[in-house]
Design a protein around this motif. Structure first.
Motif, PDB file in Angstrom:
ATOM      1  N   ALA A   1      33.539 -29.059 -77.894  1.00 40.70           N
ATOM      2  CA  ALA A   1      34.579 -28.367 -77.134  1.00 40.70           C
ATOM      3  C   ALA A   1      34.353 -26.864 -77.108  1.00 40.70           C
ATOM      4  O   ALA A   1      34.548 -26.208 -76.078  1.00 40.70           O
ATOM      5  CB  ALA A   1      35.954 -28.682 -77.724  1.00 40.70           C
ATOM      6  N   SER A   2      33.918 -26.299 -78.237  1.00 36.68           N
ATOM      7  CA  SER A   2      33.710 -24.852 -78.287  1.00 36.68           C
ATOM      8  C   SER A   2      32.539 -24.444 -77.400  1.00 36.68           C
ATOM      9  O   SER A   2      32.600 -23.420 -76.708  1.00 36.68           O
ATOM     10  CB  SER A   2      33.435 -24.406 -79.726  1.00 36.68           C
TER      11      SER A   2
ATOM     12  N   GLY B   1      33.603 -24.852 -73.794  1.00 38.04           N
ATOM     13  CA  GLY B   1      34.582 -23.813 -73.489  1.00 38.04           C
ATOM     14  C   GLY B   1      33.948 -22.458 -73.265  1.00 38.04           C
ATOM     15  O   GLY B   1      34.456 -21.636 -72.493  1.00 38.04           O
TER      16      GLY B   1
ATOM     17  N   VAL C   1      39.675 -26.360 -69.959  1.00 37.71           N
ATOM     18  CA  VAL C   1      39.001 -27.318 -70.834  1.00 37.71           C
ATOM     19  C   VAL C   1      40.047 -27.951 -71.750  1.00 37.71           C
ATOM     20  O   VAL C   1      40.747 -27.245 -72.483  1.00 37.71           O
ATOM     21  CB  VAL C   1      37.914 -26.634 -71.682  1.00 37.71           C
TER      22      VAL C   1
ATOM     23  N   SER D   1      39.023 -23.510 -82.015  1.00 39.08           N
ATOM     24  CA  SER D   1      37.858 -23.208 -81.177  1.00 39.08           C
ATOM     25  C   SER D   1      37.691 -21.709 -80.963  1.00 39.08           C
ATOM     26  O   SER D   1      38.625 -20.996 -80.604  1.00 39.08           O
ATOM     27  CB  SER D   1      38.008 -23.884 -79.809  1.00 39.08           C
TER      28      SER D   1
ATOM     29  N   ALA E   1      36.045 -20.534 -78.625  1.00 41.41           N
ATOM     30  CA  ALA E   1      36.087 -20.302 -77.180  1.00 41.41           C
ATOM     31  C   ALA E   1      37.549 -20.230 -76.765  1.00 41.41           C
ATOM     32  O   ALA E   1      38.296 -21.189 -76.947  1.00 41.41           O
ATOM     33  CB  ALA E   1      35.367 -21.428 -76.437  1.00 41.41           C
TER      34      ALA E   1
ATOM     35  N   VAL F   1      40.834 -23.038 -74.914  1.00 38.86           N
ATOM     36  CA  VAL F   1      40.670 -24.490 -75.000  1.00 38.86           C
ATOM     37  C   VAL F   1      41.971 -25.075 -75.523  1.00 38.86           C
ATOM     38  O   VAL F   1      42.504 -24.599 -76.530  1.00 38.86           O
ATOM     39  CB  VAL F   1      39.508 -24.848 -75.941  1.00 38.86           C
TER      40      VAL F   1
ATOM     41  N   GLN G   1      32.972 -16.004 -67.943  1.00 38.29           N
ATOM     42  CA  GLN G   1      34.277 -16.624 -68.092  1.00 38.29           C
ATOM     43  C   GLN G   1      35.380 -15.956 -67.276  1.00 38.29           C
ATOM     44  O   GLN G   1      36.476 -16.499 -67.180  1.00 38.29           O
ATOM     45  CB  GLN G   1      34.678 -16.640 -69.566  1.00 38.29           C
TER      46      GLN G   1
ATOM     47  N   ALA H   1      44.386 -20.128 -71.608  1.00 41.02           N
ATOM     48  CA  ALA H   1      44.389 -21.453 -70.978  1.00 41.02           C
ATOM     49  C   ALA H   1      45.136 -21.404 -69.654  1.00 41.02           C
ATOM     50  O   ALA H   1      44.708 -22.001 -68.661  1.00 41.02           O
ATOM     51  CB  ALA H   1      45.011 -22.477 -71.925  1.00 41.02           C
TER      52      ALA H   1
ATOM     53  N   ARG I   1      42.941 -19.746 -67.120  1.00 38.97           N
ATOM     54  CA  ARG I   1      41.918 -20.665 -66.615  1.00 38.97           C
ATOM     55  C   ARG I   1      42.485 -21.527 -65.486  1.00 38.97           C
ATOM     56  O   ARG I   1      41.824 -21.806 -64.491  1.00 38.97           O
ATOM     57  CB  ARG I   1      41.414 -21.586 -67.743  1.00 38.97           C
TER      58      ARG I   1
ATOM     59  N   ALA J   1      30.620 -19.710 -78.962  1.00 37.72           N
ATOM     60  CA  ALA J   1      31.373 -19.510 -77.721  1.00 37.72           C
ATOM     61  C   ALA J   1      30.510 -18.773 -76.694  1.00 37.72           C
ATOM     62  O   ALA J   1      30.780 -18.848 -75.497  1.00 37.72           O
ATOM     63  CB  ALA J   1      32.665 -18.740 -77.994  1.00 37.72           C
TER      64      ALA J   1
END
Lengths: 252, 252, 252, 252, 252, 252, 252, 252
Positions: free
Chosen positions: F187-188, F191, F198, F223, F225, F228, G48, G242, G245, H158
């Motif tokens: 996941a990281s 992300g 994500v 995470s 990132a 997430v 990102q 999040a 995103r 990340a």
């Protein structure tokens, strides 16, 4: 009757008819019956006002039946919880007059006299269908304790208007038992809607991070609605006894 | 009064004096007062029968005082729990009529009218001297809710005759709050001695494997005395509100 | 005998009859017998005064039997704990002279000479009927270690007078083993009633927040009665060995 | 003396000089002294054979001093554990005859008569220098309980020959208290070397995955050396009381 | 070979024979073979020097066999761990040349060429007989990785001289894998005796407060012997790969 | 349709055709259908835009089928998750038109009209083959919610180039669901590679210190990132609903 | 701009102007700037779409300021979270143009160009006043990411009508962030009321069995409202990212 | 030298110059020096090849200095870890020749001769700037053990290309230590990229559900890259000793 027996003993000590030591022995040992693997406490009915209860898990069907028979023989009524299907079969065959409830996993032999009636009623509210066995254990126990139990099923907070639609039932309750697994959020919402005692029962319904009921247990202990109390995970029995303690207190 | 206001709104809808949407807005927003950082719910007194309560932890002394002042201005009374020494000083200086209790860490401004009286009494039992702040929070809260609170201190089970010597007090209680840290065993023993509702409060008193109160919390949740209910660790306030829910129910 | 053998080895080194390295090897390896999958330590009887013990869980019936046979062949006696029903059947068929106890889940082959007698007696107290297997493991182990074991069953604290009625037995004990699940509160009450050593055994009896015995384990570790010691969950065997260490010490 | 008083009361009931109810009250309340925030149990000395002990954490210096003074006034001796530096200062100034130990964090006022002597000796073994405060608490407590305490310091298993070099001391001990943090492995090795009772005290020494002492606690509960018993994390006091229970039992 | 293929691709980009995007695609996708439910990474042998390994738990016998067949077809060898009895049967019938080990729960198809030899040897030490399956998984894996594995069985610390008697084997090891459940103390003692790398594997052997291997895991993470490293509970495979990383590094 | 019904009710109140109380009752109760053991909320489709979903665990095959039949009868479509093999058989026989997916453990009856289409697509990425059941539950659910689901299987981070080789698929996704057990590290990495939402699903794949999915759950919650988000262990269903909430929002 | 730079590099490889190895180095290392104690990744903005963010906890004020200055010098904007009061003072003095928010504990330097606007809005809902710092962190972050953030404060479920009164705001949200401690029940109720994405942030507000935010974390992970996703305890920042995103995806 | 001394002792026993008992005593006690609160083991240098190390936490500055002085006086070098600022000041003033490192929290006095050189090098990789103290402790320790340590900082997953850009450094390492908090995912990615030993150090960097380092600890124990080993949270020292065990083994 038992109360009289005790008073009698003490008066005999005062009258010199009984030595102090002998009285102490008599007092303590008489109403306790030993089966070797169990010590039945016939005093408890006096002390707590409940029929005798047997926790069925971890006992063999034969042990349960023997204990239950000895209690039933005194005529005071006996309730067995956590009755496995095997034990239920054994009890059906060997304990005359037993009432079995497969959903609640209970066995009940009523006493000669009905239990005293509690004042008011208990409403058992469940968040989802999977919580029913615990809720039913609560309802059966409440009935055995002389309390009227009503059921309100499958009204979890993800569809809040299902709950609000039943606000009337909640407001007419004397005590509310909230049975919920997963997020256990129902207890907080109900606790905020009513003024009467709310007893929350977390259930092991769920998976993953519900950790066998820890999630709703913590939710309920941290309820932002003040004065919600909590019992052990899946402990419908305990919640009903707590309700009976309240309703019988209100009677007196 | 608030109840009348609501009925009035609904009747005006029925009479065509008010559009449905407008009524909905009025109904919901009126008794809720926004301070920006807080939304005061003046309805709650109506709904739950308690004075308004502020949880003091995590709020600044200024925030607490501003919220408390707005509530006190309505005359309904306000109780603040978890008052830090700093907040206590600030409240003493800025909130007229406040009653501070350093042991219980509470601040209380009484309403214009006293709260309705609950039926019966609450006995707050503590296992040890270190449990006193939690017990005192319970007693102060019970008083604010209109309930008579008695105290029975330092009667833990390691010296069981201290408890048995006070059996009289226990038997005359309407509700018992048991406050205990460490092994939390007191709740089970008390629960087995009486028939009335028993509310157990685990405390964070202890060290090592008490894990900040997890040990007595688990003890109490697993109490072998049926019908003992439990609140959060150190939550003397919540136990008292639960007791008030019971005693006020008995009143009606 | 083994002690003499060792002294002999050392004297032969002093006399030049044996090289230092050879003596070291002889000393260490001789009394240890290797079966490939197990290393039997025949020294242990010397070092600790107990018969050899095999922990049966996680070993096949054939492994258990082979290890037990090798030990029994030396005549020193062997006790197997956590014997599954399958292993019990296999042992009954293949290990002459074995005594099986289905409740305690033990298998026992007595040594040629009885173990030395410990001074005094052990009283094994249980909170409920479901705790019996653990209590029985303790009693069987104590017997195998040369100690007299008495049993006091189903005297949990929810009915405190059942316990107080047996105060006499408790006061005549040399060591008390308290076996309890759920809230585990019995250990604290017993610990407060007596002056002798109290060893507490939490059991996995219970459900929900008992977390397989964590609840009574924590209760017992936090006992407010000073000087109560604790062993692993369901470890009746270990409690009995601890008792034997005490009673054999008192003998000397 | 107290025993005579009780016998006297019961005989007066038998002689009609005292009503049953009055006797019950007298019996229970007399030797318990209430300070409001504490209930002193002067009976405990009789029941358990220890001087009275005060757990200092969570009590104010003034509370500790007041309780200690009342006990000391009876001449039975008093031990305070978990004494903060502030409380130590206060006690030094206000409690005549107090002995303070800064490492052990204890305060001790000796009774008029010394405590009865326990048979044999306690050896307190520590794994590392950082475990000393807990070990010292154990040694001071053992002394207060009339037991001879020896110390064996910094002999952890990472250098196993340090321990083996002291095997002589271990073999002459009557009871061994093992104090260890981090991996807690010392208890298993000592438990395998000796036949006498071994009491293990996990400490909160360590970091990360020691989780404040959980790691050595679990190690000790799972000790592969049979019969090792365990007390709470950092509970040197409790271990010493357990040792005293053993050594005083051996005396009788 | 694969290395050449990659260099070739890059040179063709430099020569204008291949667009940058096309090269990137070719580079990444070629050696990865997709079975729909699995993505086989034939590159890994190149990158890490190990035969391909399949974790058997949670895959059906058919899935395991299909993945293993595709890898074996390349001639690089494949090892399957956590092979259930059902999967073992299926593999025996459908994967030619497979070597099954029931204790270790592994299946192995050797590659066309043997793996490169690691320098030195691995000694796998176990505390008790019940730890054998994990130890055997380690030994089989080490062999598959080209390392010599020796076994030293049932030398737990409760009988410390069993371990000391084998000090010679330990001192001749290049890497030591210590496999232990319950208290996990063996890792600390071994770590203190030797200078070579020690890899500790906690096992789920035990009950109660071993919590499925948490107890020895924590013991090993907190080892007072510096430089002991740890792998997951029951992860004999991972410990052997770690040993192979060390021994193959020493080769180069 | 339902929306019109509600508006109609409110207008009739405004017109005096309906009393306020009656309207409230009608509004709340009408679209909720009670089966005794379940309360079906036909409103939910309106409120949340999803077909009705039944959580199959903890319900009997008969209960599931009865609830599903009542919903299907309304023509709105129904999805059942966590369908046991027994329940699947029962549904196949008794629920016409059901689509069963054995890997995903789902049962699906499509509504009369297809669900509205979500904008864009969901890519379900799995770390290993053992994670497939959870990933498939996500994909089936997304389809039932009107979203296009693509699958990218077995691209865990231990072979990072497998993932990088599929960067194209990731970059064309509208939402990515990452399904991973063991270390949950995928996941990281994902992300950090993409800008779109994500959603991480930890799975219970693993053993030992994965603690049934706690390890990847914590990894994902921590995470590195940013942005997430995480759902419950094994909750492929919830992740897909979260994706549908995003894609349907993008539609509007 | 950066994108062009990369394309340029690759074309030069295709043209033979640059060796493959050199291109690889340039590509990877160029936009990464090393400060010795930190490696700044100027690429991330490209990858990102967020401004660069520094996690302030565990860094010294000087470290934070140096990293922030290097990023700000590129003109891309930088956000610092978890800014301690000391660091805030240092930043105020040493980082020109910084915007500090004491409640949110953030520091923000805006980029030369504003971030691209996200489509729609985020509504940040809090259960209580004590949750404000986390909610404010979310709101500040959303703003820094180019998203419109609205706030709805102190609408916890214990007074459910406070929430229902604000249903309008909820229904007009594009994404909802629910910030709640204690029981965390608000997320489930909100999740059931709306169709848009709901991101739940548990907070460490509470005491005792909230265990620093574990209680609301578990509640939210087990939400009975489908499709609620969760971020780390107190992670207002992550929730806002999040949301960004989602809203930036909706833009494209 | 020490080795000769021991051989000499044994030969004198063989020659009758020394009694067996006396030899045993001499052997064990000689190189162990007791300071009362500590037992210094001068043997360890012989046994393990490391300079003596003192764990500074939980010891007073005076205790640390006294132990360090006694060791330094033998000329073998000493390293102190977890040096508090106070202890650092005290050591600077009282321990001649000490080298202090404030980031690593270490104090080092070099021995008369440098330690033997380990073969190859250690690369210490960190995920983020906040992990630097732990990484620096590892680097300082490696240096003290005679190993070359390189640092690669702030290359968390990340931004995966930061790591890939440094693949060259990773591939030239003999051993890699990965230091990471929060999600700990870096260990798995590095473990998949290289063939050499990888030692993972979880750090307590993070908040909320990182639970003081439990999250990365579990991630690393569950690493999907085979053969990654793990040490305690924040244990940079232990990771470096593990690396030294590997590199010194490779030397021989």
């Amino acid at each position: 009757m038992i109360r009289e027996h005790v008073r009698d003993l003490l008066e005999r000590v005062a009258n010199g008819e009984l030595a102090a030591d002998a009285a102490l022995d008599a007092l303590a040992l008489d109403p306790v019956e030993s089966l070797g693997f169990a010590t039945i406490d016939h005093h408890r009915a006096l002390r707590q006002g409940f029929p005798e209860v047997i926790y069925g898990a971890g006992k063999t069907p034969a042990q349960i039946t023997e204990i239950a028979s000895h209690i039933a023989a005194r005529g005071t009524g006996v309730l067995v919880t956590r009755v496995s299907p095997d034990a239920a079969e054994f009890l059906r065959a060997n304990l005359p007059g037993v009432e079995l409830n497969a959903v609640a996993r209970t066995a009940h032999v009523r006493g000669i006299e009905p239990p005293p009636r509690g004042e008011g009623n208990v409403v058992v509210v469940t968040a989802g269908t999977s919580d029913l066995p615990v809720a039913e254990e609560a309802a059966v126990t409440a009935d055995a304790m002389g309390c009227v139990a009503e059921r309100l099923t499958d009204v979890g907070v993800a569809g809040i208007h299902r709950l609000l639609a039943n606000r009337g039932s909640l407001e007419q309750a004397s005590v509310i038992i909230v049975v919920a697994g997963m997020d256990g959020a129902l207890a907080s919402v109900v606790g905020g809607l009513v003024r009467v005692p709310v007893i929350a029962v977390p259930t092991s319904v769920g998976y993953g991070a519900s950790f066998g009921g820890i999630a709703p247990l913590l939710t309920m202990l941290n309820s932002c609605a003040a004065g919600v109390t909590v019992v052990n995970i899946d402990n419908g029995f305990g919640a009903a006894v707590a309700a009976a303690r309240i309703l019988h207190g209100a009677t007196e």
